[in-house]
Enzyme design. Structure first.
Site, PDB file in Angstrom:
ATOM      1  N   CYS A  87      16.156  23.884  45.169  1.00 47.44           N
ATOM      2  CA  CYS A  87      16.283  23.607  46.596  1.00 47.44           C
ATOM      3  C   CYS A  87      17.414  22.593  46.827  1.00 47.44           C
ATOM      4  CB  CYS A  87      14.949  23.165  47.191  1.00 47.44           C
ATOM      5  SG  CYS A  87      14.895  23.301  48.994  1.00 47.44           S
ATOM      6  N   HIS A 174      11.286  27.647  45.948  1.00 46.51           N
ATOM      7  CA  HIS A 174      10.323  26.841  45.183  1.00 46.51           C
ATOM      8  C   HIS A 174       9.339  27.748  44.448  1.00 46.51           C
ATOM      9  CE1 HIS A 174      11.439  22.863  46.742  1.00 46.51           C
ATOM     10  NE2 HIS A 174      11.617  23.452  47.905  1.00 46.51           N
ATOM     11  N   GLU A 176       8.147  27.026  41.686  1.00 43.20           N
ATOM     12  CA  GLU A 176       7.279  26.091  40.951  1.00 43.20           C
ATOM     13  C   GLU A 176       6.115  25.559  41.766  1.00 43.20           C
ATOM     14  OE1 GLU A 176       9.506  23.295  43.468  1.00 43.20           O
ATOM     15  OE2 GLU A 176       9.992  25.193  42.498  1.00 43.20           O
TER      16      GLU A 176
END
Length: 234
Positions: A87, A174, A176
């Site tokens: 990001c 994202h 994760e």
């Protein structure tokens, strides 16, 4: 060179999350919290993971360490130390590669699909993922593709979602972050307000439910790509 990884964190709630177990299989992770700790004096790491945050690449006048971080990443790249940017981290990597970073036409927030490009089929890290997969998006800025980079994924709103430059990767989304992480973000008024200003009242709960429904998939994919990256730079 140290056997470990450096994580550059910009706000406490945006850590490596589902990437972390895979990283720790290949070496210790040293975290520098940039709002209170200095950058290391050297770039002597196996790899550098640069996480997200609410600030922007062009906020150097307000956030004094931003310009220093870009210079640090540029030094790492010159020393052949791979970078994985998430990001804001992807935007910082793009800036370190002399690409332009700027506000997008509309915020991209929520669970959205990204589509891999044809070039991704040959990529050693991302090539085994499905052609399209859901991710959590939370950004207003975007970037031009750095010179010499290969575009690996796009979304309908923002074409530059994932790129490879050498052994480094810029990941706008994202992968994760699961619902527990997103809930921590939404506990911060600034984050919740940004989401609801874009998607409307009640969007927070809807997003958490949608993210929860795909988390088994995204967590496995986050572990797989981070494992392949760590193996490739071992």
């Amino acid at each position: 060179m140290t056997s470990g990884f450096l994580e550059l964190r910009h706000v406490e709630c945006e850590g490596p999350a589902d990437y972390l177990p895979a990283l720790e299989r290949f070496g210790p992770v040293h975290t520098v919290r940039l709002w209170r700790e200095p950058l290391p004096e050297t770039v002597d790491y196996r790899g550098i993971v640069v996480m997200g945050g609410p600030m922007g690449v062009n906020d150097g006048a307000l956030v004094p360490w931003i310009d220093d971080e870009i210079a640090y990443l540029r030094s790492a790249l010159a020393s052949n130390v791979p970078v994985w940017g998430v990001c804001l981290g992807a935007q910082l990597l793009a800036a370190a590669l002399d690409a332009k970073v700027y506000p997008g036409h509309v915020p991209e927030v929520g669970v959205c699909d990204v589509e891999l490009t044809d070039a991704s089929a040959a990529d050693p890290v991302w090539g085994e993922l499905p052609a399209s997969f859901p991710t959590l998006q939370w950004h207003g800025d975007t970037f031009d593709l750095p010179t010499g980079a290969t575009l690996l994924a796009s979304s309908p709103a923002y074409p530059n979602q994932l790129f490879r430059h050498g052994r480094s990767y810029g990941v706008q989304f994202h992968l994760e972050a699961g619902p527990d992480v997103a809930a921590q973000w939404l506990a911060i008024d600034e984050y919740r307000r940004a989401l609801e200003d874009t998607l409307g009242a009640g969007a927070a709960e809807e997003m958490l439910a949608e993210l929860g429904s795909v988390h088994t998939q995204t967590s496995a994919q986050a572990h797989a790509v981070m494992t392949r990256w760590a193996e490739s730079i071992a």
